[in-house]
Design a protein around this motif. Structure first.
Motif, PDB file in Angstrom:
ATOM      1  N   LEU A 136      50.089  35.046  31.923  1.00 54.34           N
ATOM      2  CA  LEU A 136      51.284  35.885  31.841  1.00 54.34           C
ATOM      3  C   LEU A 136      50.904  37.327  31.495  1.00 54.34           C
ATOM      4  O   LEU A 136      51.405  38.271  32.109  1.00 54.34           O
ATOM      5  N   VAL A 137      50.041  37.475  30.493  1.00 51.86           N
ATOM      6  CA  VAL A 137      49.699  38.824  30.037  1.00 51.86           C
ATOM      7  C   VAL A 137      48.409  38.797  29.240  1.00 51.86           C
ATOM      8  O   VAL A 137      48.026  37.749  28.693  1.00 51.86           O
ATOM      9  N   THR A 138      47.739  39.933  29.191  1.00 56.43           N
ATOM     10  CA  THR A 138      46.583  40.143  28.328  1.00 56.43           C
ATOM     11  C   THR A 138      46.857  41.358  27.452  1.00 56.43           C
ATOM     12  O   THR A 138      47.265  42.404  27.971  1.00 56.43           O
ATOM     13  N   VAL A 139      46.660  41.220  26.147  1.00 56.43           N
ATOM     14  CA  VAL A 139      46.776  42.366  25.245  1.00 56.43           C
ATOM     15  C   VAL A 139      45.426  42.590  24.582  1.00 56.43           C
ATOM     16  O   VAL A 139      44.745  41.617  24.218  1.00 56.43           O
ATOM     17  N   SER A 177      37.762  26.765  35.471  1.00 55.70           N
ATOM     18  CA  SER A 177      38.325  28.097  35.332  1.00 55.70           C
ATOM     19  C   SER A 177      37.261  29.142  35.617  1.00 55.70           C
ATOM     20  O   SER A 177      36.071  28.915  35.378  1.00 55.70           O
ATOM     21  N   VAL A 178      37.728  30.300  36.099  1.00 57.53           N
ATOM     22  CA  VAL A 178      36.848  31.458  36.281  1.00 57.53           C
ATOM     23  C   VAL A 178      37.571  32.688  35.762  1.00 57.53           C
ATOM     24  O   VAL A 178      38.814  32.717  35.700  1.00 57.53           O
ATOM     25  N   GLU A 179      36.810  33.697  35.404  1.00 55.74           N
ATOM     26  CA  GLU A 179      37.424  34.925  34.928  1.00 55.74           C
ATOM     27  C   GLU A 179      37.845  35.785  36.106  1.00 55.74           C
ATOM     28  O   GLU A 179      37.108  35.916  37.086  1.00 55.74           O
ATOM     29  N   GLY A 180      39.027  36.366  35.993  1.00 53.61           N
ATOM     30  CA  GLY A 180      39.510  37.262  37.022  1.00 53.61           C
ATOM     31  C   GLY A 180      39.103  38.696  36.740  1.00 53.61           C
ATOM     32  O   GLY A 180      38.660  39.025  35.647  1.00 53.61           O
ATOM     33  N   SER A 181      39.248  39.548  37.727  1.00 52.67           N
ATOM     34  CA  SER A 181      38.836  40.935  37.588  1.00 52.67           C
ATOM     35  C   SER A 181      39.778  41.723  36.679  1.00 52.67           C
ATOM     36  O   SER A 181      39.437  42.801  36.208  1.00 52.67           O
ATOM     37  N   TRP A 182      40.960  41.194  36.435  1.00 43.43           N
ATOM     38  CA  TRP A 182      41.955  41.878  35.620  1.00 43.43           C
ATOM     39  C   TRP A 182      41.871  41.496  34.145  1.00 43.43           C
ATOM     40  O   TRP A 182      42.653  41.954  33.330  1.00 43.43           O
ATOM     41  N   GLY A 183      40.912  40.679  33.772  1.00 46.99           N
ATOM     42  CA  GLY A 183      40.725  40.314  32.379  1.00 46.99           C
ATOM     43  C   GLY A 183      41.278  38.962  32.000  1.00 46.99           C
ATOM     44  O   GLY A 183      41.047  38.496  30.900  1.00 46.99           O
ATOM     45  N   GLY A 184      42.050  38.352  32.854  1.00 48.06           N
ATOM     46  CA  GLY A 184      42.541  37.012  32.570  1.00 48.06           C
ATOM     47  C   GLY A 184      41.696  35.986  33.294  1.00 48.06           C
ATOM     48  O   GLY A 184      40.690  36.307  33.912  1.00 48.06           O
ATOM     49  N   TYR A 185      42.110  34.748  33.194  1.00 48.33           N
ATOM     50  CA  TYR A 185      41.361  33.653  33.800  1.00 48.33           C
ATOM     51  C   TYR A 185      42.246  32.899  34.773  1.00 48.33           C
ATOM     52  O   TYR A 185      43.447  32.759  34.552  1.00 48.33           O
ATOM     53  N   THR A 186      41.619  32.430  35.840  1.00 45.61           N
ATOM     54  CA  THR A 186      42.312  31.594  36.813  1.00 45.61           C
ATOM     55  C   THR A 186      41.844  30.164  36.640  1.00 45.61           C
ATOM     56  O   THR A 186      40.643  29.915  36.441  1.00 45.61           O
ATOM     57  N   PHE A 187      42.780  29.235  36.719  1.00 44.52           N
ATOM     58  CA  PHE A 187      42.475  27.821  36.528  1.00 44.52           C
ATOM     59  C   PHE A 187      42.741  27.034  37.796  1.00 44.52           C
ATOM     60  O   PHE A 187      43.630  27.364  38.579  1.00 44.52           O
ATOM     61  N   SER A 199      43.218  37.975  43.089  1.00 41.78           N
ATOM     62  CA  SER A 199      42.688  37.020  42.117  1.00 41.78           C
ATOM     63  C   SER A 199      42.018  35.855  42.840  1.00 41.78           C
ATOM     64  O   SER A 199      42.357  35.546  43.982  1.00 41.78           O
ATOM     65  N   ALA A 200      41.042  35.245  42.175  1.00 44.13           N
ATOM     66  CA  ALA A 200      40.323  34.127  42.767  1.00 44.13           C
ATOM     67  C   ALA A 200      41.242  32.938  42.961  1.00 44.13           C
ATOM     68  O   ALA A 200      42.210  32.745  42.222  1.00 44.13           O
ATOM     69  N   VAL A 201      40.942  32.158  43.976  1.00 46.21           N
ATOM     70  CA  VAL A 201      41.674  30.920  44.227  1.00 46.21           C
ATOM     71  C   VAL A 201      40.703  29.769  44.035  1.00 46.21           C
ATOM     72  O   VAL A 201      39.591  29.786  44.577  1.00 46.21           O
ATOM     73  N   ILE A 202      41.104  28.780  43.250  1.00 46.67           N
ATOM     74  CA  ILE A 202      40.246  27.639  42.952  1.00 46.67           C
ATOM     75  C   ILE A 202      40.847  26.387  43.568  1.00 46.67           C
ATOM     76  O   ILE A 202      42.034  26.101  43.389  1.00 46.67           O
ATOM     77  N   SER A 203      40.013  25.653  44.279  1.00 44.79           N
ATOM     78  CA  SER A 203      40.410  24.359  44.812  1.00 44.79           C
ATOM     79  C   SER A 203      39.704  23.285  44.008  1.00 44.79           C
ATOM     80  O   SER A 203      38.471  23.237  43.974  1.00 44.79           O
ATOM     81  N   GLN A 204      40.470  22.449  43.349  1.00 42.30           N
ATOM     82  CA  GLN A 204      39.903  21.415  42.486  1.00 42.30           C
ATOM     83  C   GLN A 204      40.312  20.049  43.030  1.00 42.30           C
ATOM     84  O   GLN A 204      41.467  19.815  43.364  1.00 42.30           O
ATOM     85  N   LYS A 205      39.343  19.139  43.046  1.00 44.65           N
ATOM     86  CA  LYS A 205      39.666  17.790  43.490  1.00 44.65           C
ATOM     87  C   LYS A 205      38.761  16.769  42.842  1.00 44.65           C
ATOM     88  O   LYS A 205      37.643  17.098  42.416  1.00 44.65           O
ATOM     89  N   PRO A 206      39.216  15.518  42.655  1.00 42.83           N
ATOM     90  CA  PRO A 206      40.538  15.073  43.067  1.00 42.83           C
ATOM     91  C   PRO A 206      41.618  15.580  42.116  1.00 42.83           C
ATOM     92  O   PRO A 206      41.319  16.036  41.016  1.00 42.83           O
ATOM     93  N   SER A 207      42.862  15.489  42.528  1.00 44.96           N
ATOM     94  CA  SER A 207      43.955  15.930  41.659  1.00 44.96           C
ATOM     95  C   SER A 207      44.253  14.867  40.596  1.00 44.96           C
ATOM     96  O   SER A 207      44.728  15.190  39.505  1.00 44.96           O
ATOM     97  N   ASN A 222      32.551  41.232  24.277  1.00 45.50           N
ATOM     98  CA  ASN A 222      32.664  42.622  24.704  1.00 45.50           C
ATOM     99  C   ASN A 222      33.568  42.727  25.913  1.00 45.50           C
ATOM    100  O   ASN A 222      33.544  41.888  26.803  1.00 45.50           O
ATOM    101  N   THR A 223      34.348  43.779  25.937  1.00 40.81           N
ATOM    102  CA  THR A 223      35.207  44.041  27.084  1.00 40.81           C
ATOM    103  C   THR A 223      34.356  44.184  28.324  1.00 40.81           C
ATOM    104  O   THR A 223      33.332  44.853  28.319  1.00 40.81           O
ATOM    105  N   GLY A 224      34.768  43.541  29.385  1.00 44.39           N
ATOM    106  CA  GLY A 224      34.049  43.661  30.643  1.00 44.39           C
ATOM    107  C   GLY A 224      33.059  42.534  30.879  1.00 44.39           C
ATOM    108  O   GLY A 224      32.536  42.403  31.970  1.00 44.39           O
ATOM    109  N   THR A 225      32.817  41.733  29.862  1.00 45.47           N
ATOM    110  CA  THR A 225      31.924  40.591  30.070  1.00 45.47           C
ATOM    111  C   THR A 225      32.696  39.306  29.864  1.00 45.47           C
ATOM    112  O   THR A 225      33.535  39.220  28.979  1.00 45.47           O
ATOM    113  N   ALA A 226      32.393  38.340  30.692  1.00 44.91           N
ATOM    114  CA  ALA A 226      33.099  37.069  30.576  1.00 44.91           C
ATOM    115  C   ALA A 226      32.668  36.362  29.302  1.00 44.91           C
ATOM    116  O   ALA A 226      31.490  36.270  28.999  1.00 44.91           O
TER     117      ALA A 226
END
Lengths: 114, 113
Positions: free
Chosen positions: A46-49, B94-104, B1-9, A95-99
């Motif tokens: 939803l969001v990152t702060v 899960s993987v990290e997205g370029s925007w700082g969040g994670y995709t599952f 954002s990355a798309v993940i295909s996971q199986k089996p469901s 650190n910001t920018g690293t996973a």
């Protein structure tokens, strides 16, 4: 040991009501993320702060990061049935920018009824 | 954002057997993460998988029970070995997205009988 405690654990409200979910920790995080998970799906961001004291608004959702970066809150205004789901906060240390790995909160299960 | 295909469901497995879960990402990523979500609970990190090196396991999880493969930058597998009913959970990658969040991924619901 669970680093992130969420409250309440469960919340059942009627459409149109407001609610606040809290996420508390004794640890400092570089960022705090909120996810919503629906049955049969993975969590969706939803969001990152990232800044202490930061407030972000996403339509009817308002997110706040505590000044000390140890806690956060999610406020929903005029809840709708589509808001139903499991809400998870997740803290990231690193650190910001690293996973780096996420630590998830205990979760808040929200049900909004008509 | 990355798309993940996971199986089996989902799968229902006999105790003592093993199940391998696959995650395919539509872009190259350095790290992939594997989580367990026990019924009605939050997510717990099992391990972090880097391409070209052994996975790093969190406390309480061991390689013999949860072997992980990471043959390239877009793919990983998690095996749940010698299963018991206590292993019944949802497993997520899960993987990290370029925007700082994670995709599952959408998760694998495992029931051990």
């Amino acid at each position: 040991t669970q680093l992130l405690e969420q409250s309440p654990q469960f919340l059942s409200i009627q459409e149109g009501e407001n609610l606040t979910v809290y996420c508390n920790s004794s640890s400092v995080f570089s960022s705090l993320q909120w996810y919503r998970q629906e049955p049969g799906e993975g969590p969706v961001l939803l969001v990152t702060v990232v800044t202490g004291g930061e407030v972000k608004k996403l339509k009817r959702l308002t997110f706040q990061f505590g000044d000390a970066r140890k806690d956060s809150s999610l406020h929903i205004t005029a809840a709708q049935p589509g808001d139903t789901g499991l809400y998870l906060c997740a803290g990231e240390m690193g650190n910001t920018g690293t996973a780096s790995k996420l630590t998830f909160g205990t979760g808040t299960r929200l049900q909004v009824t008509l | 954002s990355a798309v993940i295909s996971q199986k089996p469901s989902r799968d229902i497995c006999q105790r003592g057997t093993s199940l391998t879960i696959q995650c395919q990402v539509d872009s190259q990523v350095t790290m992939m993460f594997w989580y367990r979500q026990q019924p009605g609970q939050s997510l717990t990190l099992i391990a972090t998988a880097n391409q070209g090196s052994e996975a790093t396991y969190e406390s309480g999880f061991v390689i013999d029970k949860f072997p992980i493969s990471r043959p390239n930058l877009t793919f990983s597998t998690l095996t749940v070995s010698n299963m018991s009913p206590e292993d019944s959970s949802i497993y997520l990658c899960s993987v990290e997205g370029s925007w700082g969040g994670y995709t599952f991924g959408s998760g694998t619901r495992l029931t051990v009988v």
